[in-house]
Motif scaffolding. Structure first.
Motif, mmCIF file in Angstrom:
data_model
loop_
_atom_site.group_PDB
_atom_site.id
_atom_site.type_symbol
_atom_site.label_atom_id
_atom_site.label_comp_id
_atom_site.label_asym_id
_atom_site.label_seq_id
_atom_site.Cartn_x
_atom_site.Cartn_y
_atom_site.Cartn_z
ATOM 1 N N LEU A 270 0.835 -1.210 0.000
ATOM 2 C CA LEU A 270 0.000 0.000 0.000
ATOM 3 C C LEU A 270 0.870 1.261 0.000
ATOM 4 O O LEU A 270 0.658 2.179 -0.782
ATOM 5 C CB LEU A 270 -0.848 -0.036 1.274
ATOM 6 C CG LEU A 270 -2.157 0.686 1.336
ATOM 7 C CD1 LEU A 270 -3.118 0.106 0.313
ATOM 8 C CD2 LEU A 270 -2.749 0.532 2.741
ATOM 9 N N GLU A 273 2.943 1.526 -3.337
ATOM 10 C CA GLU A 273 2.130 1.949 -4.496
ATOM 11 C C GLU A 273 1.964 3.469 -4.507
ATOM 12 O O GLU A 273 2.215 4.137 -5.509
ATOM 13 C CB GLU A 273 0.755 1.279 -4.447
ATOM 14 C CG GLU A 273 -0.180 1.814 -5.520
ATOM 15 C CD GLU A 273 -1.571 1.167 -5.511
ATOM 16 O OE1 GLU A 273 -1.760 0.119 -4.854
ATOM 17 O OE2 GLU A 273 -2.463 1.732 -6.178
ATOM 18 N N ARG A 274 1.570 4.012 -3.356
ATOM 19 C CA ARG A 274 1.329 5.462 -3.298
ATOM 20 C C ARG A 274 2.638 6.233 -3.504
ATOM 21 O O ARG A 274 2.668 7.257 -4.173
ATOM 22 C CB ARG A 274 0.684 5.803 -1.950
ATOM 23 C CG ARG A 274 0.177 7.207 -1.836
ATOM 24 C CD ARG A 274 -1.016 7.485 -2.753
ATOM 25 N NE ARG A 274 -1.198 8.921 -2.950
ATOM 26 C CZ ARG A 274 -1.790 9.742 -2.120
ATOM 27 N NH1 ARG A 274 -2.310 9.246 -1.049
ATOM 28 N NH2 ARG A 274 -1.882 11.032 -2.330
#
Ligand code: NAD
Ligand code: ZN
Length: 440
Positions: A270, A273-274
């Motif tokens: 998570l 990805e960001r």
């Protein structure tokens, strides 16, 4: 059929759940099913700095943050460039206004030579502190973290190098990054240059995580374009390495050994990805125009998220191969990583095709209509374009590396086991040498 929350709370598996190899509690497996994830054999944990304070002007809260630790006397670790740029005052003034006694140490140095830690330790011992405030890029933050270790546990830096060798909590450290960046403000890592042996050395421990990270993007505005580019590409490298690392359930930790790194897990994915998306969007802008505050803010967030990802999942072959290069040539860690990144991505493409296809998309490539292999290849070319855009050297020769040095670099890289066990693909010295040659 999707899993229902009641089933999870009742600890029931659902039909068709063929997870007969796992020893993890059904509860965990159920949650993973709910998230559409494959079950894992092992549990993973996620660590951070205890508190994260993020936003423009957040450094103004520093006095309050230190008072609430509580701490009355602090050492501020900084360096002459930050003093001259007025960045040091941005941290020292709110401390003084809040009645905190401040001792300055402005002996921080880029790439954190071991001697700088010794000097900082001497300053800190003389000052009798409650906490250390680290202001700067990864170098100053790492110097401060190791100083806190030495003040608390004694000994020498060599006692703590490697994975998970710090015996307990350390003096509180508040990290205020001025580059975007290393993610050291949230990480359990510290890296130094061993100038005698011409190699970067590292220390990993969850006890190294700062008590508070104060991430104020405005403090990065004075970063010159080269520092912005180098530290930004390091953030991207770490996010890509975390997203394509060995899976947590396959993490090859020999019996009896402990590691801060744990391989890939959903939280790491998570954050990575960001971070990758933010780097694709904002790194070229921040490198081109340092006053672009939206880009500075995006990169500060990217760096912190990449720090959270890598410091739990791990970094891999790019970092292992950069350490000998950085140690021998004195090139910045970020520039060395950026140069090697596309070469190592290519080495990993066959094993992480689906992941690299996603990376391409996150970096802004139009992959519609492409098959997975072609889309994955676009991740490599997108990184190559980015390197050109932000001015990262593309050849090791530009750092003064010669062909004769490559075999010894390769030997040093494969010896860094704490990093290479995170790698998705087994790697030999011959593989490393071939990659170095392609980058020469
Ligand atoms: N601990 C970790 O988790 C971690 C992770 C990655 C890298 N690192 C280490 O961090 C170091 C690199 O850190 P870095 O990339 O942040 O660079 P850096 O800390 O070495 O700083 C580079 C130069 O930029 C200057 N600078 C920093 N902020 C500035 C600002 N706002 N304005 C003007 N000048 C500024 C510094 O004075 C220094 O001369 C390396 O030693 C690397 O190995 C640590
Ligand atoms: Zn790095």
């Amino acid at each position: 059929m999707p899993m229902r929350i009641e089933d999870i709370l009742n600890h029931k598996g659902h039909e068709g759940h063929k997870d007969n190899h796992t020893k993890a509690p059904v509860f965990l497996c159920a949650l993973r099913d709910l998230c559409g994830l494959t079950p894992m054999r092992t549990a993973w944990t996620f660590h951070s700095a205890v508190s994260l304070v993020f936003g423009r002007d957040s450094v103004r809260q520093l006095g309050d943050i230190v008072n609430r630790l509580p701490a009355k006397k602090v050492l501020v670790v900084t360096d002459p460039i930050l003093v001259k740029a007025g960045v040091a005052d941005a941290a020292i003034n709110p401390l003084k206004a809040a009645g905190v006694a401040v001792t300055d140490f402005d002996g921080g140095q880029a790439e954190a030579p071991l001697a700088a830690v010794k000097a900082c330790e001497n300053a800190a011992r003389a000052a009798k502190l409650d906490a250390i405030v680290a202001l700067g890029g990864g170098s100053n933050m790492d110097i401060a973290k190791m100083t806190a270790v030495l003040l608390t546990h004694g000994g020498t830096i060599q006692d703590y190098l490697g994975d998970d060798r710090i015996p307990g909590p350390i003096l509180p450290v508040i990290c205020i990054p001025t580059t975007a960046g290393t993610g050291s403000e949230v990480s359990g890592a510290a890296a130094f240059t061993d100038t005698d042996n011409k190699v970067k050395v590292g220390c990993l421990s969850n006890y190294l995580r700062p008590r508070v990270a104060v991430v104020d993007p405005l403090l990065t505005v004075s970063c010159p374009p080269k520092v912005t580019a180098d530290s930004g590409i390091d953030a991207l490298t770490r996010a890509i390495e975390a997203f394509t690392a060995v899976n947590n359930e396959d993490f090859p930790l020999p019996a009896g050994e402990r590691s801060v790194y744990q391989g890939r897990n959903p939280m790491g994915d998570l954050c990575a990805e960001r971070a990758i998306k933010l780097c694709g969007q904002f790194l070229p802008r921040a490198a081109k125009n340092g006053k672009d505050l939206e880009a500075r803010e995006g990169m500060a967030l990217a760096a912190m998220l990449a720090g959270l990802a890598f410091s739990n999942v791990g970094v891999a072959l790019v970092h292992a191969m950069e350490y000998p290069v950085g140690g021998a040539t004195g090139c910045s860690h970020g520039a060395g990583n950026g140069l090697l990144l596309p070469h190592v991505m290519r080495f990993h493409l066959p094993l992480r095709t689906a992941e690299f296809a996603k990376v391409a998309e996150w970096l802004g490539e139009d992959v519609s209509g492409l098959n997975e292999n072609d889309a994955a290849e676009r991740a490599v070319t997108a990184v190559e374009k980015l390197l050109v855009d932000i001015g990262i050297p593309r050849k090791l020769r530009e750092f003064g590396v010669t062909a004769e040095q490559l075999p010894s670099f390769a030997e040093k890289a494969v010896a860094i086991k704490r990093i290479l066990r995170v790698n998705p693909r087994p790697v030999t010295a011959a593989d490393c040498e071939a990659i170095y040659r392609a980058a020469l």
